[in-house]
Design a protein around this motif. Structure first.
Motif, PDB file in Angstrom:
ATOM      1  N   THR A   1      -7.057   0.313   4.762  1.00 43.48           N
ATOM      2  CA  THR A   1      -6.618   1.335   3.819  1.00 43.48           C
ATOM      3  C   THR A   1      -7.038   2.736   4.230  1.00 43.48           C
ATOM      4  O   THR A   1      -6.736   3.700   3.538  1.00 43.48           O
ATOM      5  CB  THR A   1      -7.220   1.070   2.426  1.00 43.48           C
TER       6      THR A   1
ATOM      7  N   GLU B   1      -1.533  10.558   5.771  1.00 40.40           N
ATOM      8  CA  GLU B   1      -0.870  10.775   4.488  1.00 40.40           C
ATOM      9  C   GLU B   1       0.326   9.869   4.274  1.00 40.40           C
ATOM     10  O   GLU B   1       0.465   9.249   3.219  1.00 40.40           O
ATOM     11  CB  GLU B   1      -0.472  12.244   4.332  1.00 40.40           C
TER      12      GLU B   1
ATOM     13  N   LYS C   1      -0.940   6.188   3.882  1.00 43.44           N
ATOM     14  CA  LYS C   1      -1.666   5.924   2.644  1.00 43.44           C
ATOM     15  C   LYS C   1      -0.740   5.873   1.429  1.00 43.44           C
ATOM     16  O   LYS C   1      -1.006   5.173   0.464  1.00 43.44           O
ATOM     17  CB  LYS C   1      -2.758   6.978   2.433  1.00 43.44           C
ATOM     18  N   ARG C   2       0.350   6.612   1.489  1.00 47.81           N
ATOM     19  CA  ARG C   2       1.335   6.577   0.424  1.00 47.81           C
ATOM     20  C   ARG C   2       1.914   5.177   0.218  1.00 47.81           C
ATOM     21  O   ARG C   2       2.346   4.821  -0.860  1.00 47.81           O
ATOM     22  CB  ARG C   2       2.521   7.447   0.844  1.00 47.81           C
TER      23      ARG C   2
ATOM     24  N   TYR D   1      -4.373   0.090  -3.185  1.00 46.92           N
ATOM     25  CA  TYR D   1      -5.633  -0.578  -2.860  1.00 46.92           C
ATOM     26  C   TYR D   1      -6.462  -0.786  -4.117  1.00 46.92           C
ATOM     27  O   TYR D   1      -6.700   0.138  -4.871  1.00 46.92           O
ATOM     28  CB  TYR D   1      -6.396   0.281  -1.856  1.00 46.92           C
TER      29      TYR D   1
ATOM     30  N   PRO E   1     -12.171   1.515  -8.735  1.00 48.96           N
ATOM     31  CA  PRO E   1     -12.610   2.910  -8.723  1.00 48.96           C
ATOM     32  C   PRO E   1     -12.193   3.631  -9.999  1.00 48.96           C
ATOM     33  O   PRO E   1     -11.180   4.321 -10.030  1.00 48.96           O
ATOM     34  CB  PRO E   1     -11.896   3.492  -7.508  1.00 48.96           C
TER      35      PRO E   1
ATOM     36  N   GLU F   1      -5.227   9.085 -19.213  1.00 48.11           N
ATOM     37  CA  GLU F   1      -5.623  10.216 -18.367  1.00 48.11           C
ATOM     38  C   GLU F   1      -5.849   9.745 -16.929  1.00 48.11           C
ATOM     39  O   GLU F   1      -5.449  10.410 -15.974  1.00 48.11           O
ATOM     40  CB  GLU F   1      -6.944  10.823 -18.873  1.00 48.11           C
ATOM     41  N   TYR F   2      -6.494   8.581 -16.815  1.00 50.64           N
ATOM     42  CA  TYR F   2      -6.819   8.062 -15.496  1.00 50.64           C
ATOM     43  C   TYR F   2      -5.548   7.775 -14.688  1.00 50.64           C
ATOM     44  O   TYR F   2      -5.431   8.180 -13.537  1.00 50.64           O
ATOM     45  CB  TYR F   2      -7.665   6.795 -15.638  1.00 50.64           C
TER      46      TYR F   2
ATOM     47  N   PHE G   1      -3.915  10.874 -13.560  1.00 47.06           N
ATOM     48  CA  PHE G   1      -4.634  11.448 -12.417  1.00 47.06           C
ATOM     49  C   PHE G   1      -4.263  10.712 -11.128  1.00 47.06           C
ATOM     50  O   PHE G   1      -3.980  11.328 -10.099  1.00 47.06           O
ATOM     51  CB  PHE G   1      -6.141  11.379 -12.672  1.00 47.06           C
ATOM     52  N   VAL G   2      -4.229   9.376 -11.214  1.00 42.76           N
ATOM     53  CA  VAL G   2      -3.871   8.592 -10.031  1.00 42.76           C
ATOM     54  C   VAL G   2      -2.473   8.974  -9.547  1.00 42.76           C
ATOM     55  O   VAL G   2      -2.246   9.165  -8.356  1.00 42.76           O
ATOM     56  CB  VAL G   2      -3.970   7.080 -10.327  1.00 42.76           C
TER      57      VAL G   2
ATOM     58  N   SER H   1      -1.014  11.786  -9.861  1.00 43.13           N
ATOM     59  CA  SER H   1      -0.965  13.099  -9.227  1.00 43.13           C
ATOM     60  C   SER H   1      -1.587  13.076  -7.835  1.00 43.13           C
ATOM     61  O   SER H   1      -1.072  13.742  -6.936  1.00 43.13           O
ATOM     62  CB  SER H   1      -1.594  14.173 -10.113  1.00 43.13           C
ATOM     63  N   ILE H   2      -2.654  12.308  -7.617  1.00 36.66           N
ATOM     64  CA  ILE H   2      -3.177  12.274  -6.241  1.00 36.66           C
ATOM     65  C   ILE H   2      -2.344  11.353  -5.348  1.00 36.66           C
ATOM     66  O   ILE H   2      -2.386  11.472  -4.140  1.00 36.66           O
ATOM     67  CB  ILE H   2      -4.673  11.901  -6.137  1.00 36.66           C
ATOM     68  N   ARG H   3      -1.575  10.463  -5.972  1.00 34.47           N
ATOM     69  CA  ARG H   3      -0.678   9.609  -5.175  1.00 34.47           C
ATOM     70  C   ARG H   3       0.658  10.295  -4.933  1.00 34.47           C
ATOM     71  O   ARG H   3       1.589   9.682  -4.393  1.00 34.47           O
ATOM     72  CB  ARG H   3      -0.448   8.282  -5.903  1.00 34.47           C
ATOM     73  N   LYS H   4       0.774  11.519  -5.394  1.00 27.20           N
ATOM     74  CA  LYS H   4       1.972  12.336  -5.193  1.00 27.20           C
ATOM     75  C   LYS H   4       3.234  11.680  -5.762  1.00 27.20           C
ATOM     76  O   LYS H   4       4.284  11.645  -5.128  1.00 27.20           O
ATOM     77  CB  LYS H   4       2.183  12.635  -3.699  1.00 27.20           C
TER      78      LYS H   4
ATOM     79  N   GLN I   1      -3.742   0.890 -11.231  1.00 31.19           N
ATOM     80  CA  GLN I   1      -3.965   2.028 -10.345  1.00 31.19           C
ATOM     81  C   GLN I   1      -3.327   1.788  -8.985  1.00 31.19           C
ATOM     82  O   GLN I   1      -2.651   2.656  -8.441  1.00 31.19           O
ATOM     83  CB  GLN I   1      -5.484   2.253 -10.234  1.00 31.19           C
TER      84      GLN I   1
END
Lengths: 316, 287
Positions: A48, A70, A73-74, A78, A84, A93-94, A97-98, A100-103, A145
């Motif tokens: 990963t 990048e 990882k997209r 994992y 995590p 919220e979590y 957030f996931v 947004s960081i996972r685009k 997630q």
């Protein structure tokens, strides 16, 4: 799809993963099986991109994860050994957030979360703080997630650890369902789990792959009919008498009986011969009821123990 | 980066950290303002700004302690580092979240300046300069805290070590004034720096070759400098310490002078610390 070549990971003098190579095709559901500390989690962390290998490389559809982290990882979802999670956030919220960081594109976020919640069955805890959830829910939030980025590859490290039997069955069903449209690699130290969900099992011990194949063929590869376990409704002397006439027995060992009034014994043949027929015939001639007759190394559990302990002996 | 930043920012106010930071900062600064300006009836606001500086020592560690140490302890760094974002995004997001909380708190103290402005003579440009200096100094201190948080195992040790690092920076002026200026001690100092650097390399790479190379290059540089411009070693210690002395440079701002040189200094100090943080996190994957 996933191509792992000569992967080695060293922590100082300790070798956690030792020259591991394998490849996984699209749509396969693969299980890593091994005792704790065998190198399963380390291998997954390298796949990963969380850790880097000391030697060797990982290619996903021909792309090296270190060269284009990048884009690779997209495509990977994992679930690490410890999910995590941020205790001070709510599930909603979590997952946002996931996303947004996972685009995940903004317009799809709500649908993605909605789908994920239903899929892993956490709709009812949507607005609760993760810190207050039970272990089973946390594990499922972790799984949600992993699904958020809509990855084609899912890597799940001990997805059922810490769950109760009912939850284990639910998660297993879910993984089986996900296996239909994802490539899944999961790890476990529990045998029935892997043999039930996965069509392919890799047994890992001391950082090396000691066996690789589908659960059934792993059984037949190591099928060895020279050791047979017999259960008869008789006392020890009668049972011994019943087999006394058979040619080619090298050793008889009385095992602790599992049922009262029966005798269980291990019969070893001299020249790797399959004596099951002869044993059956002689028991029926002697009039001793035979209620169990099986080859010793038949369950995956036994194969696993044989392989993992055998390697240790060979090393030391 | 935005995602990391906004999550981190919200976390400050979902946990007690943000409130404790703001409360502490405003309590102590309010105390100074009341004593120094209100009760004594003074409109000399610059003295307020300078006395507030010392709150940084206590407050900045609170702000930065959990930023990266907590990710590692909770293993959520596995989520961040396996997501399609870069380590730079993560570190910058964390830094800016802390910086924004810091700026918001600072903004509240502008009220004091307005009070002074209404009831007395406010030295406007000195105050503006002071606030610009404040923000830059805050950014530098936060970057030190971010770096320490990245190498700490837990929040408490991160806060503790950040406090001591800031205290050290605080006392650099004093150390500087008593530092020996002769060339011999300058050379010894340079040698110690080289050995320290090599030790740092070794601790991080476990490679004798890399650390050996650092020692060789460092020793060669010292020898060459001795041959061609021995003056360098006169007062070397004081000069190096001077460079790290963040507070010395702050004084110019409270005089209303915003020199480009100083601004660039603070910004590069911050960038270097953040850059080292990124490298350390990336390097950890190889360990």
């Amino acid at each position: 799809m996933i191509e792992v070549r000569n992967l080695t990971k060293r922590y100082g003098p300790h070798v956690a993963v030792d020259d591991v190579s394998f490849s996984v095709q699209k749509g396969e559901v693969v299980g890593f099986l091994g005792p704790n500390g065998a190198g399963k989690s380390t291998t997954m962390n390298i796949l990963t991109g969380y850790l880097s290998a000391s030697e060797g490389d990982v290619h996903i559809d021909g792309t090296n994860i270190l060269e284009e982290p990048e884009s690779v990882k997209r495509r990977i979802g994992y679930l690490p050994e410890t999910p995590p999670l941020y205790g001070e956030m709510t599930v909603r919220e979590y997952l946002r957030f996931v996303c947004s960081i996972r685009k995940v594109p903004r317009t799809e976020v709500n649908d993605r979360i909605e789908q994920g919640l239903h899929r892993v069955g956490i709709v009812e805890v949507y607005n609760r703080l993760i810190g207050n959830l039970s272990k089973g829910y946390r594990q499922r939030v972790g799984l949600a997630q992993a699904l958020m980025g809509n990855p084609d590859i899912l890597i799940l490290d001990e997805p059922t650890s810490g769950l109760d039997p009912k939850q284990i069955i639910e998660i297993r069903d879910l993984i089986r369902e996900l296996g239909a449209d994802h490539t899944v690699i999961l790890s476990s130290h529990i045998l029935p789990e892997v043999s039930e969900i996965c069509r392919r099992v890799m047994i890992i011990n001391d950082g090396r792959i000691v066996a690789d194949g589908d659960p059934a063929s792993l059984g037949s590869d190591l099928f060895d009919a020279s050791q047979i376990v017999v259960t008869a409704v008789a006392d020890e002397s009668a049972a011994r008498g019943a087999v006394s006439g058979i040619q080619g027995i090298s050793r008889i060992e009385i095992l602790p009986a599992t049922e009262p009034g029966t005798t269980e014994m291990l019969i070893e043949s001299e020249h790797d011969e399959d004596l099951r027929r002869d044993i059956f015939d002689s028991f029926s001639k002697a009039g001793v009821p035979l209620i169990g007759l099986r080859v010793k190394n038949a369950t995956l559990e036994e194969i696993f123990l044989e392989l993992t302990s055998g390697v240790k002996e060979a090393v030391s | 980066m935005i995602a990391i930043m906004s999550r981190e920012f919200r976390t400050y106010f979902q946990t007690p950290t943000g409130y404790i930071f703001m409360g502490l900062f405003l309590l102590v600064s309010g105390f100074f303002f009341t004593l120094g300006n209100l009760i004594s009836g003074s409109s000399y606001f610059t003295s307020f700004l300078q006395s507030v500086l010392f709150i940084y020592l206590l407050a900045i560690p609170l702000l930065t302690m959990r930023l990266l140490s907590e990710e590692r302890r909770q293993k959520t760094d596995q989520l961040l580092l396996t997501s399609p974002i870069t380590v730079t995004d993560i570190v910058l997001g964390k830094f800016f979240a802390a910086f924004i909380v810091f700026l918001l708190t600072l903004l509240v103290t502008v009220l004091y300046a307005i009070v002074v402005g209404i009831f007395g003579d406010l030295a406007v440009w000195q105050t503006v300069g002071g606030y610009i200096g404040f923000s830059l100094l805050g950014a530098s201190f936060i970057s030190v805290g971010v770096l320490i948080s990245a190498v700490s195992e837990n929040q408490v040790s991160a806060a503790f070590f950040t406090f001591f690092a800031l205290l050290l920076i605080w006392f650099l002026n004093l150390v500087k004034s008593v530092a020996p200026v002769d060339p011999v001690s300058g050379t010894i100092f340079a040698a110690v720096v080289v050995v320290g650097l090599a030790a740092f390399f070794f601790a991080n790479t476990r490679s004798w070759i890399a650390s050996g190379a650092v020692v060789l290059v460092g020793a060669a540089t010292i020898v060459v400098l001795h041959l061609f411009s021995p003056d360098v070693f006169n007062g070397l210690i004081a000069e190096v310490l001077d460079w790290f002395s963040l507070l010395e440079r702050f004084d110019a701002f409270t005089l209303g002078l915003v020199k480009l040189e100083e601004v660039v200094f603070y910004l590069s100090f911050t960038s270097i610390f953040l850059f080292v943080t990124v490298r350390l996190i990336e390097k950890r994957r190889w360990a």
